[in-house]
Design a protein around this motif. Structure first.
Motif, PDB file in Angstrom:
ATOM      1  N   ARG A 194      -8.514 -33.476  38.049  1.00 16.62           N
ATOM      2  CA  ARG A 194      -8.022 -32.259  37.390  1.00 16.62           C
ATOM      3  C   ARG A 194      -9.122 -31.641  36.531  1.00 16.62           C
ATOM      4  NH1 ARG A 194      -3.425 -30.147  37.592  1.00 16.62           N
ATOM      5  NH2 ARG A 194      -2.286 -32.009  38.220  1.00 16.62           N
ATOM      6  N   GLY A 195      -9.953 -32.481  35.917  1.00 15.99           N
ATOM      7  CA  GLY A 195     -11.071 -31.977  35.129  1.00 15.99           C
ATOM      8  C   GLY A 195     -12.084 -31.232  35.986  1.00 15.99           C
TER       9      GLY A 195
ATOM     10  N   GLY B 171      -4.051 -43.098  36.555  1.00 13.58           N
ATOM     11  CA  GLY B 171      -3.971 -41.767  35.973  1.00 13.58           C
ATOM     12  C   GLY B 171      -5.330 -41.208  35.595  1.00 13.58           C
ATOM     13  N   GLU B 172      -6.241 -42.068  35.150  1.00 10.01           N
ATOM     14  CA  GLU B 172      -7.563 -41.584  34.736  1.00 10.01           C
ATOM     15  C   GLU B 172      -8.329 -40.974  35.909  1.00 10.01           C
ATOM     16  OE1 GLU B 172     -10.478 -45.412  34.710  1.00 10.01           O
ATOM     17  OE2 GLU B 172      -8.784 -45.527  33.336  1.00 10.01           O
TER      18      GLU B 172
ATOM     19  N   GLU C 181      -1.414 -31.057  42.562  1.00  4.70           N
ATOM     20  CA  GLU C 181      -1.204 -32.483  42.793  1.00  4.70           C
ATOM     21  C   GLU C 181       0.144 -32.731  43.471  1.00  4.70           C
ATOM     22  OE1 GLU C 181      -1.169 -36.675  40.290  1.00  4.70           O
ATOM     23  OE2 GLU C 181      -1.217 -34.794  39.204  1.00  4.70           O
TER      24      GLU C 181
ATOM     25  N   ARG D 292      -6.872 -39.367  38.462  1.00  2.00           N
ATOM     26  CA  ARG D 292      -6.245 -38.058  38.678  1.00  2.00           C
ATOM     27  C   ARG D 292      -6.678 -37.079  37.596  1.00  2.00           C
ATOM     28  NH1 ARG D 292      -2.297 -41.782  40.356  1.00  2.00           N
ATOM     29  NH2 ARG D 292      -1.275 -41.834  38.339  1.00  2.00           N
ATOM     30  N   ASP D 293      -6.819 -37.570  36.366  1.00  2.00           N
ATOM     31  CA  ASP D 293      -7.304 -36.717  35.274  1.00  2.00           C
ATOM     32  C   ASP D 293      -8.723 -36.236  35.550  1.00  2.00           C
ATOM     33  OD1 ASP D 293      -4.895 -37.090  33.971  1.00  2.00           O
ATOM     34  OD2 ASP D 293      -5.686 -38.599  32.573  1.00  2.00           O
TER      35      ASP D 293
ATOM     36  N   PRO E 292       2.138 -40.676  39.125  1.00  2.00           N
ATOM     37  CA  PRO E 292       1.735 -39.515  38.324  1.00  2.00           C
ATOM     38  C   PRO E 292       2.824 -39.140  37.324  1.00  2.00           C
ATOM     39  CG  PRO E 292       1.422 -39.097  40.669  1.00  2.00           C
ATOM     40  CD  PRO E 292       2.165 -40.386  40.552  1.00  2.00           C
TER      41      PRO E 292
END
Length: 107
Positions: free
Chosen positions: A27-28, A20-21, A36, A23-24, A76
């Motif tokens: 997104r950042g 997840g980090e 996504e 994907r974060d 996700p």
């Protein structure tokens, strides 16, 4: 991808992002421009579809830390679209993706 998106180009990036980090972080970088898509398939289904022989190599221990086998995968939590390839044909999944993109860009 960020460069293309900044120029108004719809950009597809196919990436294995098991955590997840990661994907974060994406997104950042892209903010609201990120759409996504979680292409959902079990490890066994991926193994059956493996055209490169990577899953067979991982089974023999030739590829360490193989995602979904030796190394974990975090699905996700809130993807914009889920394409469940266990229950959806390739054609239907492609149609779902195109419709979601059309809706997103207002076409």
């Amino acid at each position: 991808a960020k460069l293309f998106v900044s120029q108004g180009v719809i950009t597809f990036v196919s990436a294995i992002t098991p955590k997840g980090e990661l994907r974060d972080m994406a997104r950042g970088l892209l903010g609201n421009d990120l759409f996504e898509v979680y292409v959902k398939a079990s490890f066994e289904t991926c193994e059956k579809r493996d055209v490169k022989g990577l899953y067979a190599k991982a089974a023999k221990g030739e590829i360490p830390n193989f995602t979904g086998r030796d190394s974990g995968f975090e699905p996700p939590h809130n993807p914009d679209l889920i394409l469940d390839t266990e229950t959806t044909s390739i054609e239907d999944a492609a149609f779902e993706l195109l419709e979601a993109i059309r809706e997103r860009i207002g076409v």
